[in-house]
Design a protein around this motif. Sequence first.
Motif, PDB file in Angstrom:
ATOM      1  N   ASP A   1      -8.906  -8.251  12.631  1.00 47.95           N
ATOM      2  CA  ASP A   1      -8.638  -7.851  11.573  1.00 47.95           C
ATOM      3  C   ASP A   1      -7.846  -6.909  10.692  1.00 47.95           C
ATOM      4  O   ASP A   1      -8.068  -7.464   9.137  1.00 47.95           O
ATOM      5  CB  ASP A   1     -10.011  -6.342  10.925  1.00 47.95           C
ATOM      6  N   GLU A   2      -6.641  -6.687  11.549  1.00 53.84           N
ATOM      7  CA  GLU A   2      -5.888  -6.658  10.375  1.00 53.84           C
ATOM      8  C   GLU A   2      -5.047  -8.196   9.663  1.00 53.84           C
ATOM      9  O   GLU A   2      -4.571  -8.592   8.732  1.00 53.84           O
ATOM     10  CB  GLU A   2      -4.477  -5.850  10.633  1.00 53.84           C
TER      11      GLU A   2
ATOM     12  N   GLU B   1      -3.719 -10.363  19.934  1.00 58.03           N
ATOM     13  CA  GLU B   1      -3.722  -9.457  19.750  1.00 58.03           C
ATOM     14  C   GLU B   1      -2.359  -8.061  21.283  1.00 58.03           C
ATOM     15  O   GLU B   1      -1.914  -7.770  20.836  1.00 58.03           O
ATOM     16  CB  GLU B   1      -4.798  -8.581  19.509  1.00 58.03           C
TER      17      GLU B   1
ATOM     18  N   ARG C   1      -4.279  -6.015  15.146  1.00 55.14           N
ATOM     19  CA  ARG C   1      -5.729  -6.366  15.711  1.00 55.14           C
ATOM     20  C   ARG C   1      -6.400  -6.899  14.255  1.00 55.14           C
ATOM     21  O   ARG C   1      -5.570  -7.634  13.578  1.00 55.14           O
ATOM     22  CB  ARG C   1      -6.646  -4.870  15.282  1.00 55.14           C
TER      23      ARG C   1
END
Length: 567
Positions: free
Chosen positions: A70-71, A62, A68
């Motif tokens: 979750d991306e 990250e 991120r």
Amino acid sequence: MVKENKYPHGTDASPKSQETPGRRNALLKAGALQNAILTSANFSIIATDEKGIIQLFNVGAERMLGYRADEVINRTRPSDMHDPQEVRARAQVLSAELNTPIAPGFEALAFKASRGIEDIYELTYICKDGSSFPALVSITALRDDDGALIGYLLIGTDNSARKRVEQQLNEAVAAAESANRAKTDFISSMSHELRTPLNAILGFAQLVESGTPAPTPTQKRSIDQILKAGWYLLDLINEILDLALIESGTLSLSSEPVSLSEVLLECRAMVEPQAQQRGIGLIFTRLEMPRYVKADRTRLKQVMINLLFNAIKYNQPGGHVTVECTLSPPQTIRISVRDTGAGLTPAQLAQLFQPFNRLGRESGAEEGTGIGLVVTQRLVHLMHGKIGVDSTPEVGSVFWVELTLTDAPQLVVQDEALATLPRTDAPLATPLQTLLYVEDNPANLELVEQIIARRSDLRMLGAADASLGIEFARVYLPAVILMDINLPGISGIEAMKILRAEPTTAHIPIIALSANAAPHDILRGTEAGFFNYITKPIRVDQLMDALDAALLFSKTARTSSAHKEPA
């Protein structure tokens, strides 16, 4: 009902009861280490499934890439974050290396790892904000207990600092090479500029010395000092130029069979007058049989003459110099030059091959530059030989050189080739044409002479150095010239340029005949302007074809020149 105890001897040995405090601490410590690794900001850890889709994206990833977790998890492949041109190039390299079609993208990144081959590669990471940085990435295939592929683990580090250091180093090397070339060009130019007035000084001093009326004793002493200083200055110029060429890597040497007996005989003839003048005896032990070494003939003579001059110069009055050759298994020969001089101390030996270091003899009667031995050492190393010295104070020194033995030039094999070569019989009215061969190696002169003897349309002149070759070319105007590259004094390339600059010899085709057979040597010779470039050992048919083409060119050039002359 009494429950049966599965663990006999009254001991509760269930797995839970076996989790001792020590084991619990170890598990906790291992978990902490794993968590520290996964949350480390210093390197990126990316794990994918078997299809290459990201499943794990740690804190370091990250921080480095700006995404991120979750991306990208369950959405992105690692190759989407690499420079696409580099990924395609990697796929092409792998396809050629493994002879297997490989699609660009994550397949190119994971191909080796999927086959159990550890892989580390350099690629450029593209961040979320569009910026980029060089990264060093290792990729490993992940498998389950049955060996089935379940994914890939990519561990990456920012390689920017290392790349900056590499770039700075490359720039420093390039700057040093540029400075070295500039230094060499400057020294070469200065050498030429210094030689021109020095030629006048030495020339006119010799004319005055031998002129009429004869100089007075006082004038004679003054002239002697001028000549002595002039010749010394010329030696200094030559040695500095040699050292500069060696250090810059631009000195060209050939590697071919050289007769040791011939070289030593020529060296003896050159140093004998100086030895007689100083009352030094020369002893050259005879070789029990002809020996040939792999060397550059001109530079080998330079090495031996330098060692012999030093042995004479630093000897004691009435002393002697002994030269002997001993075999040094498995395939070398040692040439030793022994003197009966003052010898060297261990401290002097340690400083022996340092430039401009005369070992405390600066104030002595003998002149010197402190460069000669350095040049000698570098030349021996360039000929893949060894040089050393053994010395005892008040007894003398032995300087030795070891070179690789080689077979004699295969004239017998060449004779077989000559036997199959048809003799060229020219018509009776055809004038005999002259071929000039400029070569300092007698064996090579003999070989080409045998080849040319098969042609009735040619006669051969031989010149042992470029200066003599230039004079022969001016006088005899040969139809074609064969030119060695590494010649004593003036090189073959310099001699060719001199002949090209003169109107009477500019039209003569000059063929390089050299042992320098590396592609860059051939390219350098071709770019310099040689009509053709033939490498040793000679292929007779190739030489004949080159001569025929050169003779045709020469005839055309003469005809064209005749037509241009006014009626």
